[in-house]
Design an enzyme around this catalytic site. Sequence first.
Site, PDB file in Angstrom:
ATOM      1  CD  GLU A  91      49.143  28.768  46.266  1.00 49.69           C
ATOM      2  OE1 GLU A  91      50.310  28.428  46.096  1.00 49.69           O
ATOM      3  OE2 GLU A  91      48.292  28.682  45.375  1.00 49.69           O
ATOM      4  CB  CYS A 104      44.379  38.241  44.637  1.00 51.96           C
ATOM      5  SG  CYS A 104      43.331  36.903  44.107  1.00 51.96           S
ATOM      6  CB  CYS A 111      36.450  26.205  45.368  1.00 51.00           C
ATOM      7  SG  CYS A 111      34.875  26.931  44.830  1.00 51.00           S
ATOM      8  CB  CYS A 115      34.625  26.281  37.661  1.00 51.29           C
ATOM      9  SG  CYS A 115      33.387  27.206  38.573  1.00 51.29           S
ATOM     10  CB  CYS A 118      38.834  26.938  38.476  1.00 56.12           C
ATOM     11  SG  CYS A 118      39.409  27.550  40.059  1.00 56.12           S
ATOM     12  CB  CYS A 332      42.573  33.929  37.287  1.00 56.64           C
ATOM     13  SG  CYS A 332      42.508  35.679  37.445  1.00 56.64           S
TER      14      CYS A 332
HETATM   15  N1  SAH Z   1      34.973  31.719  43.287  1.00 59.45           N
HETATM   16  C1  SAH Z   1      34.953  33.057  42.865  1.00 59.45           C
HETATM   17  C2  SAH Z   1      36.255  33.794  43.129  1.00 59.45           C
HETATM   18  C3  SAH Z   1      37.527  33.056  42.867  1.00 59.45           C
HETATM   19  S1  SAH Z   1      37.872  32.627  41.190  1.00 59.45           S
HETATM   20  C4  SAH Z   1      34.579  33.151  41.395  1.00 59.45           C
HETATM   21  O1  SAH Z   1      34.544  32.130  40.722  1.00 59.45           O
HETATM   22  O2  SAH Z   1      34.291  34.263  40.957  1.00 59.45           O
HETATM   23  C5  SAH Z   1      38.412  34.197  40.540  1.00 59.45           C
HETATM   24  C6  SAH Z   1      38.328  34.308  39.030  1.00 59.45           C
HETATM   25  O3  SAH Z   1      39.288  33.471  38.394  1.00 59.45           O
HETATM   26  C7  SAH Z   1      36.966  33.928  38.457  1.00 59.45           C
HETATM   27  O4  SAH Z   1      36.474  34.967  37.653  1.00 59.45           O
HETATM   28  C8  SAH Z   1      37.279  32.722  37.601  1.00 59.45           C
HETATM   29  O5  SAH Z   1      36.381  32.646  36.517  1.00 59.45           O
HETATM   30  C9  SAH Z   1      38.727  32.975  37.200  1.00 59.45           C
HETATM   31  N2  SAH Z   1      39.453  31.764  36.779  1.00 59.45           N
HETATM   32  C10 SAH Z   1      39.396  30.537  37.320  1.00 59.45           C
HETATM   33  N3  SAH Z   1      40.196  29.676  36.651  1.00 59.45           N
HETATM   34  C11 SAH Z   1      40.783  30.391  35.656  1.00 59.45           C
HETATM   35  C12 SAH Z   1      41.725  30.065  34.636  1.00 59.45           C
HETATM   36  N4  SAH Z   1      42.227  28.853  34.507  1.00 59.45           N
HETATM   37  N5  SAH Z   1      42.119  31.051  33.792  1.00 59.45           N
HETATM   38  C13 SAH Z   1      41.637  32.317  33.930  1.00 59.45           C
HETATM   39  N6  SAH Z   1      40.762  32.668  34.885  1.00 59.45           N
HETATM   40  C14 SAH Z   1      40.323  31.728  35.728  1.00 59.45           C
HETATM   41 FE1  SF4 Z   2      35.462  27.911  42.815  1.00 61.01          FE
HETATM   42 FE2  SF4 Z   2      37.320  28.239  40.945  1.00 61.01          FE
HETATM   43 FE3  SF4 Z   2      34.748  28.091  40.259  1.00 61.01          FE
HETATM   44 FE4  SF4 Z   2      35.675  30.288  41.550  1.00 61.01          FE
HETATM   45  S1  SF4 Z   2      36.253  29.596  39.501  1.00 61.01           S
HETATM   46  S2  SF4 Z   2      33.794  29.106  41.965  1.00 61.01           S
HETATM   47  S3  SF4 Z   2      37.213  29.316  42.870  1.00 61.01           S
HETATM   48  S4  SF4 Z   2      35.946  26.450  41.223  1.00 61.01           S
END
Ligand code: SAH
Ligand code: SF4
Length: 340
Positions: A91, A104, A111, A115, A118, A332
Amino acid sequence: MKSSLLGLTKDELLNEIKKLDEPSYRVSQLIKWIYQKMVFSFDEMTDLPLILREKLDELYTLSLPKILDIRYSSDKSYKFLLELEDKEKIEMILMPEGNKTTLCISSQVGCPLGCIFCLTGKMGFRRNLSCKEILAQFILAKMNTKRRITNIVFMGMGEPLLNYDNVLKAIEIMTCREGFGLSLRRITISTAGVVPAINRLGKKNNRIPLAVSLNASDNKTRDYLMPINRKYPLDILIETLRKYPIPPRMRITFEYVLIKDINDSPSDAINLAKLIKGIKCKINLIPFNEMPEIKLFKPDDKTIYNFQKLLISKNFTTLIRQSRGKDIKGACGQLAVSLQ
Ligand code: SAH
Ligand code: SF4
C-alpha cells in the site's frame, strides 16, 4: 524472461544501450520517454528507430504493478492497494496538504521488526521490494493525481534501512535531473533504528533527511515496544545519532508515537529531552492510531498537549502529527494488507 528497464539508474541504462550497439544519447531519449512523458510502451517512443523499438520490446519490459483499489479518505488523502508480479500486495498513501503533496511509500512487503503497536509489524516479513517496485509506487501515484508530488516519505510498510540498496537506488533515480528531478531534501527515510545502516547512510548519503522512530526514552519501554531495541539499545542508537554528520540547515526528525499509559507521562517527556539533548533535531509526536487488532490506546488530548508543552519548554521544536487517512486504514501503523 524479459528484464525490466524501470529501476535502472542512468549508468545501468547506458550499459544496456551499449549491449545493443546503440549510441549513448539513446539513454537520454529513453529517460525522457519513461520518466518525463511517462510512456511505458516502446512502440510509442517515436524518435527511436523502429528496429530499436522492436528490439527493446523483445528484450525488456516497462510493466508496472497493478492498482487493485484506491480508497479516498474524508481528509483528502488516498490509499492505493497495489499488486506486485508475484501477487504480493503493498500500500501507499498520497496526502495533499496545502500546496504540498506527500507520498508515503513502502519499502518491504510486511516488516521483520515486529513493533507491537504497528499492524505492518504484526503481519510479519514477506520480502524486500525491488528498486523497480519502489520507484513504481512514485510513478503510479504521479499517473493518478493532477497534483505535483512534492515530498516522498519512506513511512509506509517496512523498514527502509533493511532494504538499503534498493531504497537508495530508487532515490538515485527519483532525483536524477534528466528524469523526475525530485530534490533530495524532499525525500525522508524513516527508520526504527538500524544502527549499522544509519552509519552507512551518514558516510555516503547524509543529505537525505532522516527520521528516527524513537517511541520511548528508556530501554525497558523501548524493548517492549520495539524488539529491535534489544539489538541496538537506546544508548548505542543515540550515540550513533550524536556522531551523525548532519549537514548545515538540516535536522534529524524524532518520531514518537504516544501510547496511553506506556510512554506518555511527564517524566517520559523529561527523560526524552535529556536523552536527545544537544542533537540538532525536531520532534514529531504521533498520537497512537487505535485499531481493533492491537490492544493499545491513544492518550487523551490533555496528556498529548502536556507532553508537547514540556518538550517545547526544553526548547525542542515539537509538532503533533495527526495521522491522515484513518477512515481508510491508511494511517501510520495501519498498513497490513493480508490482515484486512
Ligand atoms: N519502519 C520505519 C518506517 C515505517 S513506520 C519506522 O518504523 O520508522 C512509520 C511510522 O509509523 C513510524 O514512526 C512508526 O513509529 C509509526 N507507527 C507505527 N504504528 C503506528 C500506530 N499504530 N500509530 C501511530 N503511528 C504508528
Ligand atoms: Fe516495521 Fe512498523 Fe516497526 Fe516501522 S513501526 S519498524 S514498519 S514494525
